[in-house]
Scaffold this motif. Structure first.
Motif, PDB file in Angstrom:
ATOM      1  N   ASP A 140       0.607  -1.273  -0.336  1.00 24.26           N
ATOM      2  CA  ASP A 140       0.087  -0.248   0.020  1.00 24.26           C
ATOM      3  C   ASP A 140       0.918   1.448   0.425  1.00 24.26           C
ATOM      4  OD1 ASP A 140       0.675  -0.023   2.829  1.00 24.26           O
ATOM      5  OD2 ASP A 140      -1.141   0.401   3.511  1.00 24.26           O
ATOM      6  N   MET A 141       1.819   0.949  -0.567  1.00 25.35           N
ATOM      7  CA  MET A 141       2.855   2.239  -0.515  1.00 25.35           C
ATOM      8  C   MET A 141       3.190   2.449  -1.924  1.00 25.35           C
ATOM      9  SD  MET A 141       5.351   2.035   2.871  1.00 25.35           S
ATOM     10  CE  MET A 141       5.673   3.982   2.774  1.00 25.35           C
ATOM     11  N   PRO A 142       2.757   2.749  -3.307  1.00 24.68           N
ATOM     12  CA  PRO A 142       2.944   2.642  -4.249  1.00 24.68           C
ATOM     13  C   PRO A 142       3.539   3.706  -5.041  1.00 24.68           C
ATOM     14  CG  PRO A 142       0.648   3.564  -3.869  1.00 24.68           C
ATOM     15  CD  PRO A 142       1.244   3.368  -2.570  1.00 24.68           C
ATOM     16  N   PHE A 143       4.280   4.685  -4.183  1.00 23.55           N
ATOM     17  CA  PHE A 143       5.050   5.958  -3.982  1.00 23.55           C
ATOM     18  C   PHE A 143       6.191   6.012  -4.547  1.00 23.55           C
ATOM     19  CE2 PHE A 143       0.287   7.282  -3.055  1.00 23.55           C
ATOM     20  CZ  PHE A 143      -0.144   7.718  -4.515  1.00 23.55           C
ATOM     21  N   VAL A 144       6.959   4.799  -3.620  1.00 19.04           N
ATOM     22  CA  VAL A 144       8.299   4.877  -3.366  1.00 19.04           C
ATOM     23  C   VAL A 144       9.055   4.225  -4.784  1.00 19.04           C
ATOM     24  CG1 VAL A 144      10.066   3.479  -2.648  1.00 19.04           C
ATOM     25  CG2 VAL A 144       7.901   3.213  -1.230  1.00 19.04           C
ATOM     26  N   ARG A 145      10.250   5.046  -5.160  1.00 14.16           N
ATOM     27  CA  ARG A 145      10.667   5.432  -6.298  1.00 14.16           C
ATOM     28  C   ARG A 145      11.666   4.156  -6.202  1.00 14.16           C
ATOM     29  NH1 ARG A 145      12.654  11.845  -6.071  1.00 14.16           N
ATOM     30  NH2 ARG A 145       9.521  12.426  -6.059  1.00 14.16           N
ATOM     31  N   PRO A 146      11.440   3.151  -7.665  1.00 18.82           N
ATOM     32  CA  PRO A 146      13.111   2.614  -7.751  1.00 18.82           C
ATOM     33  C   PRO A 146      13.492   2.085  -7.572  1.00 18.82           C
ATOM     34  CG  PRO A 146      10.678   2.781 -10.103  1.00 18.82           C
ATOM     35  CD  PRO A 146      11.113   3.733  -9.072  1.00 18.82           C
ATOM     36  N   ALA A 147      15.028   3.980  -7.538  1.00 17.51           N
ATOM     37  CA  ALA A 147      15.784   3.961  -7.644  1.00 17.51           C
ATOM     38  C   ALA A 147      16.120   4.267  -5.631  1.00 17.51           C
ATOM     39  CB  ALA A 147      15.944   6.330  -8.125  1.00 17.51           C
ATOM     40  N   THR A 148      15.225   4.132  -5.227  1.00 15.43           N
ATOM     41  CA  THR A 148      15.401   4.612  -3.333  1.00 15.43           C
ATOM     42  C   THR A 148      15.057   2.616  -3.422  1.00 15.43           C
ATOM     43  OG1 THR A 148      14.047   6.250  -3.075  1.00 15.43           O
ATOM     44  CG2 THR A 148      14.418   4.165  -1.504  1.00 15.43           C
ATOM     45  N   MET A 149      14.385   2.016  -3.965  1.00 19.38           N
ATOM     46  CA  MET A 149      14.423   0.424  -3.727  1.00 19.38           C
ATOM     47  C   MET A 149      15.666  -0.231  -3.882  1.00 19.38           C
ATOM     48  SD  MET A 149      11.789  -0.149  -3.224  1.00 19.38           S
ATOM     49  CE  MET A 149       9.633  -0.540  -3.630  1.00 19.38           C
ATOM     50  N   THR A 150      16.529   0.586  -5.049  1.00 16.40           N
ATOM     51  CA  THR A 150      17.424  -0.101  -5.797  1.00 16.40           C
ATOM     52  C   THR A 150      18.939   0.518  -5.227  1.00 16.40           C
ATOM     53  OG1 THR A 150      17.399  -0.153  -7.953  1.00 16.40           O
ATOM     54  CG2 THR A 150      19.574   0.241  -7.498  1.00 16.40           C
ATOM     55  N   ALA A 151      18.883   1.326  -4.491  1.00 16.29           N
ATOM     56  CA  ALA A 151      20.074   2.644  -3.838  1.00 16.29           C
ATOM     57  C   ALA A 151      20.073   1.388  -1.660  1.00 16.29           C
ATOM     58  CB  ALA A 151      19.452   3.119  -2.660  1.00 16.29           C
ATOM     59  N   LEU A 152      19.064   0.866  -1.167  1.00 15.97           N
ATOM     60  CA  LEU A 152      18.332   0.001  -0.174  1.00 15.97           C
ATOM     61  C   LEU A 152      19.533  -0.875  -1.110  1.00 15.97           C
ATOM     62  CD1 LEU A 152      15.564   1.371   1.320  1.00 15.97           C
ATOM     63  CD2 LEU A 152      17.089   1.368   2.463  1.00 15.97           C
ATOM     64  N   VAL A 153      19.060  -2.068  -1.249  1.00 17.33           N
ATOM     65  CA  VAL A 153      19.487  -2.497  -2.398  1.00 17.33           C
ATOM     66  C   VAL A 153      21.208  -3.088  -2.174  1.00 17.33           C
ATOM     67  CG1 VAL A 153      19.998  -5.178  -4.014  1.00 17.33           C
ATOM     68  CG2 VAL A 153      17.693  -4.396  -3.442  1.00 17.33           C
ATOM     69  N   ARG A 154      21.441  -2.058  -2.953  1.00 23.60           N
ATOM     70  CA  ARG A 154      22.892  -1.556  -3.076  1.00 23.60           C
ATOM     71  C   ARG A 154      23.455  -1.699  -1.310  1.00 23.60           C
ATOM     72  NH1 ARG A 154      22.802   2.556  -6.059  1.00 23.60           N
ATOM     73  NH2 ARG A 154      22.667   3.976  -4.084  1.00 23.60           N
ATOM     74  N   GLU A 155      23.247  -1.320  -0.915  1.00 26.37           N
ATOM     75  CA  GLU A 155      23.403  -0.965   0.627  1.00 26.37           C
ATOM     76  C   GLU A 155      23.340  -1.805   1.264  1.00 26.37           C
ATOM     77  OE1 GLU A 155      24.416   2.088   2.556  1.00 26.37           O
ATOM     78  OE2 GLU A 155      24.538   2.711  -0.035  1.00 26.37           O
ATOM     79  N   ILE A 156      22.599  -2.655   1.062  1.00 23.67           N
ATOM     80  CA  ILE A 156      22.468  -3.900   1.739  1.00 23.67           C
ATOM     81  C   ILE A 156      24.060  -4.982   1.367  1.00 23.67           C
ATOM     82  CG2 ILE A 156      21.162  -6.895   2.182  1.00 23.67           C
ATOM     83  CD1 ILE A 156      20.440  -4.364   4.160  1.00 23.67           C
ATOM     84  N   ARG A 157      23.843  -4.940   0.129  1.00 21.76           N
ATOM     85  CA  ARG A 157      25.300  -6.033  -0.339  1.00 21.76           C
ATOM     86  C   ARG A 157      26.300  -5.429  -0.214  1.00 21.76           C
ATOM     87  NH1 ARG A 157      22.172  -5.910  -6.402  1.00 21.76           N
ATOM     88  NH2 ARG A 157      20.841  -8.469  -6.324  1.00 21.76           N
ATOM     89  N   GLN A 158      26.949  -4.347  -0.005  1.00 23.86           N
ATOM     90  CA  GLN A 158      27.577  -3.794   0.524  1.00 23.86           C
ATOM     91  C   GLN A 158      27.921  -3.701   2.073  1.00 23.86           C
ATOM     92  OE1 GLN A 158      27.852   0.176  -0.947  1.00 23.86           O
ATOM     93  NE2 GLN A 158      28.326  -0.281  -3.197  1.00 23.86           N
ATOM     94  N   GLY A 159      27.104  -3.933   2.768  1.00 19.40           N
ATOM     95  CA  GLY A 159      27.180  -4.330   4.042  1.00 19.40           C
ATOM     96  C   GLY A 159      27.571  -5.122   5.162  1.00 19.40           C
ATOM     97  N   GLY A 160      27.327  -6.578   3.765  1.00 20.09           N
ATOM     98  CA  GLY A 160      27.660  -7.413   4.811  1.00 20.09           C
ATOM     99  C   GLY A 160      26.427  -7.737   5.499  1.00 20.09           C
ATOM    100  N   GLU A 161      26.454  -9.637   5.773  1.00 18.75           N
ATOM    101  CA  GLU A 161      24.925  -9.958   6.527  1.00 18.75           C
ATOM    102  C   GLU A 161      24.458  -9.580   7.721  1.00 18.75           C
ATOM    103  OE1 GLU A 161      26.521 -13.997   7.493  1.00 18.75           O
ATOM    104  OE2 GLU A 161      26.281 -14.711   5.527  1.00 18.75           O
ATOM    105  N   ALA A 162      24.886  -8.480   8.200  1.00 20.63           N
ATOM    106  CA  ALA A 162      24.605  -7.890   9.574  1.00 20.63           C
ATOM    107  C   ALA A 162      24.002  -5.763   8.908  1.00 20.63           C
ATOM    108  CB  ALA A 162      25.454  -8.274  10.551  1.00 20.63           C
ATOM    109  N   ALA A 163      24.069  -6.498   8.169  1.00 20.41           N
ATOM    110  CA  ALA A 163      23.795  -5.145   7.592  1.00 20.41           C
ATOM    111  C   ALA A 163      22.187  -4.478   7.465  1.00 20.41           C
ATOM    112  CB  ALA A 163      24.447  -4.779   5.548  1.00 20.41           C
ATOM    113  N   ILE A 164      22.051  -3.586   7.799  1.00 22.91           N
ATOM    114  CA  ILE A 164      19.905  -2.772   8.093  1.00 22.91           C
ATOM    115  C   ILE A 164      20.382  -1.875   7.158  1.00 22.91           C
ATOM    116  CG2 ILE A 164      18.003  -2.451   8.796  1.00 22.91           C
ATOM    117  CD1 ILE A 164      19.075  -4.293  11.295  1.00 22.91           C
TER     118      ILE A 164
END
Length: 226
Positions: A140-164
């Motif tokens: 029910d949050m349809p206005f989030v931009r795909p770029a934001t999603m992509t940036a969050l994924v990148r942060e987790i990939r770079q931050g390791g298993e314990a990242a949030i």
């Protein structure tokens, strides 16, 4: 059938519902993901009581100003950021299941969705428990931009298993939120209607500043569709 017409039905019951939901979930590969994959979890099992207390209209199927259903817009942004999306729906919500399956999501019916958001989250993560991490988004949050999603994924990939990783806009934290694999036990242990707030409270969170007011905008009442 248009989204607005489909959402006028409170739900399809009986054999037709079983068949529709079976079709929508048939392609799910049983929770396996390749190494390094971050899986999107789209929570689409809420009842939307504030949107329509009578339950006659499913808010996730209502059309946004551009004509796209709410859930479809949310799924599209998530699918743009990750190769695999698991959408969690109520067992009786065949219309939403069919919509999301048609977009390429794996659809999982959560029998315990009525117990709160945590039950749906656990259901989705359990289905994709072999992933390297999870990006938890709300349908029910349809206005989030795909770029934001992509940036969050990148942060987790770079931050390791314990990242949030969580997005911030104008000093306020929003959704979606991404979790590394180390948080699997805590995610599977969640209960109630608070989602993953307890995990965020008890662990370091990488707060990612974004120019995206959509991370704070959900569809709660009919006036929110604008």
């Amino acid at each position: 059938m248009s989204a607005s017409h489909a959402s006028e039905r409170p739900g399809i019951a009986g054999p037709a519902a079983d068949a529709a939901l079976a079709d929508a979930t048939a392609a799910a590969p049983g929770g396996m993901a390749t190494a390094k994959d971050i899986v999107g979890i789209l929570l689409a099992a809420g009842r939307g009581a504030r949107f329509d207390p009578a339950g006659a209209r499913n808010k996730l199927l209502q059309a946004l100003p551009g004509g796209e259903p709410v859930a479809a817009a949310s799924a599209r942004a998530l699918l743009a950021a990750v190769p695999r999306v698991v959408a969690v729906v109520r067992p009786e919500d065949c219309a939403t299941a069919s919509l999301l399956h048609g977009m390429g999501c794996e659809v999982v019916a959560c029998a315990e969705a009525g117990k709160g958001m945590a039950a749906s989250l656990v259901c989705g993560v359990q289905h994709a428990q072999h992933a390297e991490g999870w990006l938890i988004a709300l349908a029910d949050m349809p206005f989030v931009r795909p770029a934001t999603m992509t940036a969050l994924v990148r942060e987790i990939r770079q931050g390791g298993e314990a990242a949030i990783a969580a997005p911030m806009h104008d000093g306020e934290r929003g959704n979606p939120v991404a979790f590394g694999r180390a948080h699997l036990p805590a995610l599977l242990a969640l209960q109630g209607d608070q989602g993953a707030r307890s995990i965020l409270k008890n662990n370091p969170v990488n707060e990612l500043a974004v120019v995206d007011p959509g991370i704070l905008q959900d569809i709660d009442t009919p006036s929110d569709i604008k």
